[in-house]
Scaffold this active site. Structure first.
Site, short mmCIF file in Angstrom:
data_model
loop_
_atom_site.label_atom_id
_atom_site.label_comp_id
_atom_site.label_asym_id
_atom_site.label_seq_id
_atom_site.Cartn_x
_atom_site.Cartn_y
_atom_site.Cartn_z
N ASP A 65 -6.22 19.84 -13.93
CA ASP A 65 -6.52 18.51 -14.46
C ASP A 65 -6.05 18.53 -15.92
OD1 ASP A 65 -7.74 16.36 -15.77
OD2 ASP A 65 -9.59 16.48 -14.60
N ARG A 118 0.85 -1.19 0.00
CA ARG A 118 0.00 0.00 0.00
C ARG A 118 0.89 1.24 0.00
NH1 ARG A 118 -1.67 1.53 4.61
NH2 ARG A 118 -2.49 -0.46 5.29
N TYR A 121 -15.26 18.16 -15.59
CA TYR A 121 -15.63 16.75 -15.77
C TYR A 121 -16.76 16.42 -14.78
CZ TYR A 121 -15.22 11.69 -15.43
OH TYR A 121 -15.49 10.35 -15.40
N LYS A 137 -7.16 7.68 -19.44
CA LYS A 137 -7.39 8.21 -20.78
C LYS A 137 -6.11 8.10 -21.64
CE LYS A 137 -11.27 8.98 -18.74
NZ LYS A 137 -11.63 10.25 -18.10
C1 LIG Z 1 -12.17 10.61 -16.81
C2 LIG Z 1 -11.81 11.91 -16.24
C3 LIG Z 1 -11.64 12.08 -14.85
C4 LIG Z 1 -11.90 10.95 -13.87
O1 LIG Z 1 -10.96 9.94 -13.99
P1 LIG Z 1 -11.27 8.38 -13.71
O2 LIG Z 1 -10.00 7.73 -14.06
O3 LIG Z 1 -12.44 8.00 -14.58
O4 LIG Z 1 -11.62 8.27 -12.25
C5 LIG Z 1 -11.26 13.32 -14.39
N1 LIG Z 1 -11.06 14.37 -15.24
C6 LIG Z 1 -11.22 14.23 -16.56
C7 LIG Z 1 -10.97 15.41 -17.45
C8 LIG Z 1 -11.59 13.02 -17.11
O5 LIG Z 1 -11.76 12.90 -18.44
#
Ligand SMILES: *Cc1c(COP(=O)(O)O)cnc(C)c1O
Length: 389
Positions: free
Chosen positions: A180, A56, A108, A205
């Site tokens: 982000d 962990r 998001y 992504k």
């Molecule tokens: C998908 C996404 C998230 C969340 O991420 P997860 O891996 O699905 O938890 C946050 N910000 C953006 C811009 C995203 O496309």
């Protein structure tokens, strides 16, 4: 060769994607970082170990990945989490009741949800603001604003926020500034270099890139902040497993090559859609007439593979009819994989947002979002052409 400390070499992006944080396995010389599928590590005497006690806290596969992602973002520290949302959650745990968060207004959906449904309940206040123009942004700051949270480009309207400009204001107010960077990826944009304190990624992504892993990451420079976030990561335990870390390490080795093609294909498709008689507006930061094109040009290397568009006949039914005709653009949540995907925010990601609210942020009924993959672009254009006909 084995003894070369790669950290001492100056590497460009593509070289870092392949080499940063990676060293031949000390036990066997294996070139690829092994999947250390273990929860625990032998100690020669109580407290005497090789830096690994319990998975962990630390795992060698995760360590390699964290170092690699940190290097790609030009950051000192990287931390990986079980999902993008878990990474966001770790940042929010730095706050206390009474603190305020200033965010851009088209976030998001999952980020909006954790902020308003979980952390607002715990006494943290959120202010969602249109940040496309920063001339009057200072009026939204006060001494309780402890965190500024933005995405650029945003989802699904592909708005651009001036990261460097906002970093200056956040710094004046002593607020932690988080970007982000999921849509842009470190290949196109490095928020830490523009003054951000923390970069957050949904690794799910583009970084993973193959639609086979869910993971998140944070990258930052400040040692004291790293200590706090690593403490939260270890204490709350939302860590990714070694197999997923291995898959992302594998995906990252081609990030620069994939992104080049995502950008090329995105550009071709944006211009194709713009010239199509059945298409109304196309949203893509690479157009000269995009309201913040100049900022995009300054802070990004290219414009990415995300393209959104509206139909002349603006209705949910019309959009659904089109989406059902696509053969290559699979209709699915998510983005950033090698394969092209399509989505309809009004009935999918933003279905829970009331129509009035949705329209206010410019998100029309027929808006379709494409995550343009790295297939042959002629085939993608033909799929669009045939479906639009
Ligand atoms: C998908 C996404 C998230 C969340 O991420 P997860 O891996 O699905 O938890 C946050 N910000 C953006 C811009 C995203 O496309």
């Amino acid at each position: 060769m084995q003894s070369v400390n790669k950290k001492s070499i100056k590497m460009k992006f593509g070289t870092k994607a392949i080499h940063a944080g990676i060293k031949p396995d000390p036990a066997t010389g294996a070139i690829m970082t092994p999947i250390y599928q273990t929860s625990t590590y032998a100690q020669t005497s109580p407290g005497k170990h090789k830096g690994y006690e319990y998975s962990r806290t630390h795992n060698p596969t995760r360590t390699a990945l964290q170092e690699n992602i940190a290097a790609l973002e030009n950051g000192k520290h990287g931390l990986c989490f079980a999902s993008g949302m878990a990474a966001t959650d770790a940042v929010m745990k730095l706050l206390k009741p009474g603190d305020e968060v200033l965010c851009c207004n088209d976030l998001y959906g999952g980020t909006y949800r954790i902020f308003t449904e979980i952390y607002q309940e715990l006494g943290i206040r959120f202010n969602f603001v249109d940040m496309r123009d920063l001339t009057r942004i200072s009026k939204h700051f006060n001494k309780n604003v402890k965190l500024v949270w933005v995405e650029s480009p945003t989802n699904p309207m592909l708005n651009i926020i001036d990261i460097k400009g906002l970093a200056g204001v956040a710094k004046d107010w002593n607020a932690l500034f988080v970007v982000d960077n999921t849509f842009a990826t470190p290949y196109l944009q490095n928020p830490l270099n523009l003054g951000a304190d923390v970069v957050m990624h949904s690794v799910t992504k583009y970084l993973s890139g193959h639609s086979d892993v869910v993971m998140g990451a944070l990258v930052l420079n400040k040692d004291s902040l790293q200590e706090k976030l690593a403490f939260i990561q270890n204490s709350t335990g939302a860590i990714p497993g070694p197999m997923d870390c291995f898959l992302v390490l594998r995906g990252l080795k081609t990030l620069h090559v994939r992104m080049q093609r995502h950008c090329e294909n995105g550009r071709r498709i944006a211009f194709f859609l713009k010239s199509h008689p059945k298409v109304e507006n196309v949203y893509w930061p690479g157009f000269d007439e995009h309201p913040n094109h100049d900022i995009a040009k300054k802070q990004m290397k290219d414009f990415g593979g995300m393209v959104s568009f509206e139909l002349v006949e603006d209705s949910i039914d019309e959009a659904i009819r089109l989406l059902e005709k696509f053969k290559l653009f699979a209709l699915a949540e998510s983005l950033g994989g090698v394969e092209s995907l399509s989505g309809h925010p009004a009935s999918m990601t933003h279905a829970s947002v009331p129509r009035e609210e949705r329209l206010k942020s410019g998100l029309k009924d027929s808006l379709i979002r494409l995550s343009v993959g790295i297939e042959d672009v002629e085939d993608l254009i033909e799929d669009l052409e045939r479906s639009l006909a």
